[in-house]
Every structure is written in C-alpha cells, then in structure tokens.
Design a protein around this motif. Structure first.
Motif, short mmCIF file in Angstrom:
data_model
loop_
_atom_site.label_atom_id
_atom_site.label_comp_id
_atom_site.label_asym_id
_atom_site.label_seq_id
_atom_site.Cartn_x
_atom_site.Cartn_y
_atom_site.Cartn_z
N ARG A 1 2.02 -45.39 -36.06
CA ARG A 1 1.54 -45.81 -37.37
C ARG A 1 1.59 -47.34 -37.50
NH1 ARG A 1 1.33 -44.29 -43.02
NH2 ARG A 1 1.13 -42.11 -42.45
N SER A 2 2.72 -47.93 -37.11
CA SER A 2 2.83 -49.38 -37.31
C SER A 2 2.11 -50.18 -36.23
CB SER A 2 4.30 -49.79 -37.43
OG SER A 2 4.94 -49.62 -36.19
N GLU A 3 2.08 -49.68 -35.00
CA GLU A 3 1.44 -50.42 -33.91
C GLU A 3 -0.08 -50.26 -33.90
OE1 GLU A 3 2.68 -52.81 -31.32
OE2 GLU A 3 4.11 -52.36 -32.94
N PHE A 4 -0.53 -49.05 -34.22
CA PHE A 4 -1.96 -48.73 -34.07
C PHE A 4 -2.64 -48.38 -35.40
CE2 PHE A 4 -0.01 -47.75 -29.96
CZ PHE A 4 -0.85 -48.40 -29.07
N GLN A 5 -1.89 -48.43 -36.50
CA GLN A 5 -2.42 -48.03 -37.81
C GLN A 5 -3.09 -46.66 -37.73
OE1 GLN A 5 -2.92 -51.50 -36.82
NE2 GLN A 5 -0.93 -51.53 -37.85
N LEU A 6 -2.35 -45.74 -37.10
CA LEU A 6 -2.88 -44.40 -36.90
C LEU A 6 -1.83 -43.39 -37.38
CD1 LEU A 6 -5.49 -43.29 -35.40
CD2 LEU A 6 -3.93 -42.77 -33.51
N ALA A 7 -2.27 -42.44 -38.19
CA ALA A 7 -1.36 -41.38 -38.64
C ALA A 7 -1.52 -40.18 -37.70
CB ALA A 7 -1.69 -40.98 -40.07
N ILE A 8 -0.40 -39.73 -37.13
CA ILE A 8 -0.47 -38.55 -36.25
C ILE A 8 0.48 -37.47 -36.77
CG2 ILE A 8 -1.17 -39.82 -34.17
CD1 ILE A 8 1.77 -39.52 -33.18
N GLY A 9 0.20 -36.24 -36.42
CA GLY A 9 1.05 -35.12 -36.84
C GLY A 9 2.26 -34.99 -35.94
N GLU A 10 3.21 -34.20 -36.43
CA GLU A 10 4.48 -34.01 -35.71
C GLU A 10 4.24 -33.38 -34.33
OE1 GLU A 10 7.33 -31.89 -38.14
OE2 GLU A 10 8.54 -31.50 -36.34
N ARG A 11 3.28 -32.47 -34.32
CA ARG A 11 3.04 -31.78 -33.06
C ARG A 11 2.44 -32.70 -32.00
NH1 ARG A 11 0.22 -26.02 -32.75
NH2 ARG A 11 0.93 -25.81 -34.90
N GLU B 1 0.30 -42.15 -19.00
CA GLU B 1 -0.42 -42.43 -20.24
C GLU B 1 -1.11 -41.18 -20.74
OE1 GLU B 1 -3.05 -45.61 -18.95
OE2 GLU B 1 -4.62 -44.14 -18.53
N ARG B 2 -1.41 -41.20 -22.03
CA ARG B 2 -2.03 -40.03 -22.64
C ARG B 2 -2.85 -40.47 -23.85
NH1 ARG B 2 -0.83 -34.44 -23.02
NH2 ARG B 2 -1.20 -33.54 -25.08
N ALA B 3 -4.03 -39.87 -23.97
CA ALA B 3 -4.87 -40.15 -25.14
C ALA B 3 -4.39 -39.27 -26.29
CB ALA B 3 -6.33 -39.85 -24.81
N ILE B 4 -4.15 -39.88 -27.45
CA ILE B 4 -3.77 -39.06 -28.60
C ILE B 4 -4.68 -39.37 -29.78
CG2 ILE B 4 -1.35 -38.80 -27.91
CD1 ILE B 4 -0.70 -40.82 -30.15
N ARG B 5 -4.87 -38.38 -30.63
CA ARG B 5 -5.79 -38.51 -31.75
C ARG B 5 -5.05 -38.43 -33.08
NH1 ARG B 5 -8.65 -34.23 -29.38
NH2 ARG B 5 -9.06 -35.21 -27.39
N GLY B 6 -5.57 -39.20 -34.05
CA GLY B 6 -4.98 -39.15 -35.39
C GLY B 6 -5.99 -39.68 -36.38
N ARG B 7 -5.49 -40.02 -37.57
CA ARG B 7 -6.38 -40.55 -38.60
C ARG B 7 -6.12 -42.04 -38.79
NH1 ARG B 7 -5.06 -40.08 -43.76
NH2 ARG B 7 -3.88 -38.21 -43.28
N THR C 1 -9.67 -46.67 -42.21
CA THR C 1 -10.97 -46.04 -42.47
C THR C 1 -10.84 -44.58 -42.93
OG1 THR C 1 -11.21 -45.17 -40.22
CG2 THR C 1 -12.00 -47.43 -40.61
N GLY C 2 -9.69 -43.97 -42.66
CA GLY C 2 -9.53 -42.56 -43.00
C GLY C 2 -10.21 -41.63 -42.02
N LEU C 3 -10.79 -42.20 -40.98
CA LEU C 3 -11.54 -41.38 -40.01
C LEU C 3 -10.72 -41.14 -38.75
CD1 LEU C 3 -15.00 -43.16 -40.41
CD2 LEU C 3 -14.28 -40.95 -41.37
N PRO C 4 -11.09 -40.11 -37.99
CA PRO C 4 -10.36 -39.83 -36.75
C PRO C 4 -10.53 -40.95 -35.74
CG PRO C 4 -11.83 -38.00 -37.32
CD PRO C 4 -12.18 -39.14 -38.22
N ARG C 5 -9.47 -41.21 -34.97
CA ARG C 5 -9.55 -42.23 -33.93
C ARG C 5 -8.64 -41.82 -32.79
NH1 ARG C 5 -7.02 -47.52 -33.32
NH2 ARG C 5 -6.08 -47.36 -35.38
N GLU C 6 -8.99 -42.27 -31.58
CA GLU C 6 -8.17 -41.94 -30.40
C GLU C 6 -7.59 -43.22 -29.82
OE1 GLU C 6 -9.59 -38.84 -27.52
OE2 GLU C 6 -9.50 -40.51 -26.11
N ILE C 7 -6.35 -43.16 -29.39
CA ILE C 7 -5.73 -44.30 -28.72
C ILE C 7 -5.10 -43.84 -27.42
CG2 ILE C 7 -5.19 -45.60 -30.84
CD1 ILE C 7 -2.20 -44.55 -30.24
#
Ligand code: ADP
Ligand code: MG
Length: 349
Positions: free
Chosen positions: A199-209, A229-235, A239-245
């Motif tokens: 959240r703080s590094e990538f401004q991305l909200a991810i779920g617990e799972r 490394e692993r690609a993970i997805r969140g909001r 923008t409120g839109l999905p994004r992958e990092i």
C-alpha cells in the motif's frame, strides 16, 4: 478395562485447535482432518452455514449478513459459540462412532494464554460433542511431545511454535512449563505487513489472501542465492482500477523487518528470564521450532544468527502439535502436570 471392552469405546481423539488451522488425530487411524479454523454464521438465522474448508472461500467475499469468523485468530477465543460449533463439527466429522457406549477421550491443544474461562468453554464443547474425558494442554507443550523432545527430564528445552495468530514460546523442564510467552508476531501479522508495505510503496490495495500467497511464494527473511519474484494484483489507490506489480523477496524482507525485530526482542526476554542451568542446556541443544511459520525461508538461520543458539525445525512442523495430542491420549496420566484445566479428572480407564 479399555482393552477388554475395547469395542465399546470410541477411538480417542487429539485436536490441535490452532489459530489458523485445526487438525484432528484419531488414535489407530492417524491424522484424519486438517481444516482452517474458520466458521461462517448467518446472522439473520443465527445458524452456522459452513465450517472449516467450506467456510474459507467465504472470507472477504460474504454478504453482510454472513459473518465469517476465525474464532481463535488472536490466540484468545473471541467467540465461544462459534468455537463450540467448530469443535463439535470436527469431533463428529472425524468419524466417531456414536453407536459406541463410551465416547472418545479427547485431548485438545489450545494457544498459550487462553484463560480458565476459555479452556472451560473448550472442555464443555468437547463434552457436549460426546467426549467422555477431556484434557487441555498448551500447543507449545503438545508440539514438544509430538517432536519427542525430552521434556520430562531435568533438561531445559526451548520451543517456538510460529502459527497464524500467535507465536508461542516456551521453556520446558521436568514436566513443567518454566516460562511461556505468546507473541502476536506470527503469520497473520506478516501478511498484514506485506499488505501495508504494498500500500505505501506501490499505492496498491491488496487482499489478505494475496498477501499470504506472496509470503508463501517468495517470502524469505535472508537474501537468497536466486532472488524470487511474483506478480500480484490489487486496486490502485489513486485510480480505483486494478493494477499489477512485481513483488520480490527483498520487498517481503523489508516489509517483515520490524516484526522480526519485535519477535527477536521477545525471544531475548524469554531467554533472559530463563535460569542459567536451563539456559546452558538450551545453548547446547538448541531451540526447536514448529508451526507453519517455521517454513518461512531463512527463518531458522536468521534466528540462529540473532540469538547465537542452534535452531532446529522439528520433523513435519505442521503436525507436531496434533501428533503430541495423540500421544497424550495413549496415557494421559503421564502428562497430567501439563494439563491446564484445573479440575481435569484422570479416570481409571
Ligand atoms: P496455527 O497453529 O496458529 O493454526 P499453523 O501452524 O497452521 O498456525 O501455521 C499457519 C501459518 O503459517 C499461516 O500464517 C501461514 O501463512 C504460515 N505458513 C504456512 N506455510 C508457510 C510457508 N511455507 N512459509 C511461510 N509461512 C507459512
Ligand atoms: Mg499451532
């Protein structure tokens, strides 16, 4: 008596009532169940709609009137009724034959730090589910028994049970708990650390799972020869839109750093409070770790480096506790000093 009238008795049961996972061992059969410690309750009807494996997919996805609970998530029983439902579901599912005249002897391992009221609730739930005898023991102790550590001898043994909601630390000797501490720095906290970091590094909200999957897939507390490394997805928070990092093991290390420092401090405190003779045993024999957190890459070596004590993962660290409860069912009298329920009755069967 149990031998002569063996066919009248249900098989004895050992239960590891963990903060994340509950395991059930049936004597003579082995480990029959491994289920997440989760219960889903319909608030409108007050009925349990799903337990364990069936309830897990509902976490974070249920409508408002369905409450999906992990009743032991912080090592204390937050909801007695739900815990009772979980226990009776498991005892019945573990295939105890209700046609037997005598119900099973049940040994339940609970997190360190549950209160008398809580252990009483566990006892009542097991009795209501048909148990004829109930014994309650700390999971750290059961794990040491499962790992066949010499905890009844005059030798200091230190164990570390790194679970989901709690990490339980105990020093044992001569059938007694010399000291024990329960820390909330455990698997769930690591997942939270990963979510907060992303959240703080990538401004991305991810779920617990998602956080947990990343921890299992690429988590490492020491640098690796081959980075992961692993690609993970969140909001995306903006923008409120999905994004992958792309997340790496070194991100996870950074995220977990402060929690690991806290855990080390807590371990040092236990060590400081341990009488010198026992400490010398521990220095010589090392610290024994189990629970899911023991599998975090590099953790044993990091503990060794920080504490200056050898660290051993016990064999099959996820089942040590339930195997220990199974061993106790064979001869509860031998372990009576460890039972935490004051009026645990040792019957003569
Ligand atoms: P509990 O006894 O509290 O129910 P467990 O001993 O079953 O907990 O361990 C569950 C925890 O271990 C979870 O937080 C899970 O993410 C973590 N875990 C399991 N396997 C691994 C692994 N390979 N690496 C890191 N953490 C793990
Ligand atoms: Mg456990």
């Amino acid at each position: 008596m149990a031998e002569r009238f063996g066919n009248l008795f249900s098989h004895d049961i050992g239960i590891d009532l963990g903060t994340a996972n509950t395991l059930v061992y049936v004597r003579g059969r082995g480990i029959m169940l491994t289920e997440p410690s989760i219960v889903a309750v319909n608030e409108k009807t007050n009925r349990v709609v799903a337990v364990g494996r069936d309830a897990k997919p509902m976490l974070g996805k249920a409508p408002p009137h369905i409450r999906v609970v992990r009743p032991l998530s912080h090592g204390v029983i937050s909801d007695f009724e739900v815990t009772e439902e979980l226990l009776s579901y498991l005892i019945n599912k573990a295939h105890n034959d209700r046609s037997k005249l005598f119900g099973p002897r049940v040994v339940v391992g609970v997190p360190t730090g549950v209160t008398n009221v809580e252990s009483r609730a566990v006892r009542d739930a097991a009795a209501a589910a048909g148990a004829r005898e109930v014994y309650i023991v700390e999971e750290a102790v059961a794990g040491a028994i499962g790992a066949k550590l010499p905890i009844q001898e005059p030798v200091g043994t230190m164990v570390l049970d790194i679970g989901g909601g709690t990490t339980d630390i105990a020093v044992l000797s001569l059938s007694g708990v010399v000291s024990s501490v329960s820390s909330q720095v455990a698997g769930d906290r690591f997942n939270d650390n990963i979510s907060e970091f992303v959240r703080s590094e990538f401004q991305l909200a991810i779920g617990e799972r998602t956080a947990e999957e990343a921890k299992l897939a690429i988590g490492a507390v020491l640098p690796l020869a081959t980075p992961l490394e692993r690609a993970i997805r969140g909001r995306d928070l903006a923008t409120g839109l999905p994004r992958e990092i792309l997340l790496t093991d070194s991100h996870i290390r950074e995220a977990l750093g402060p929690s690991l420092d806290t855990l080390m401090e807590q371990l040092k405190q236990v060590i400081e409070r341990t009488p010198p003779e026992l400490l010398s045993d521990i220095l010589e024999r090392g610290v024994f770790i189990f629970g899911g957190g023991a599998l975090l890459r590099g953790l044993p070596r990091l503990l060794e480096k920080m504490l200056g004590v050898p660290v051993h993962i016990v064999q099959d660290p996820l089942t040590a506790v339930v195997r220990g409860t199974g061993i106790i069912t064979e001869d509860p009298k031998r372990f009576r000093d460890f039972f935490i329920d004051e009026d645990a009755v040792i019957s003569e069967t």
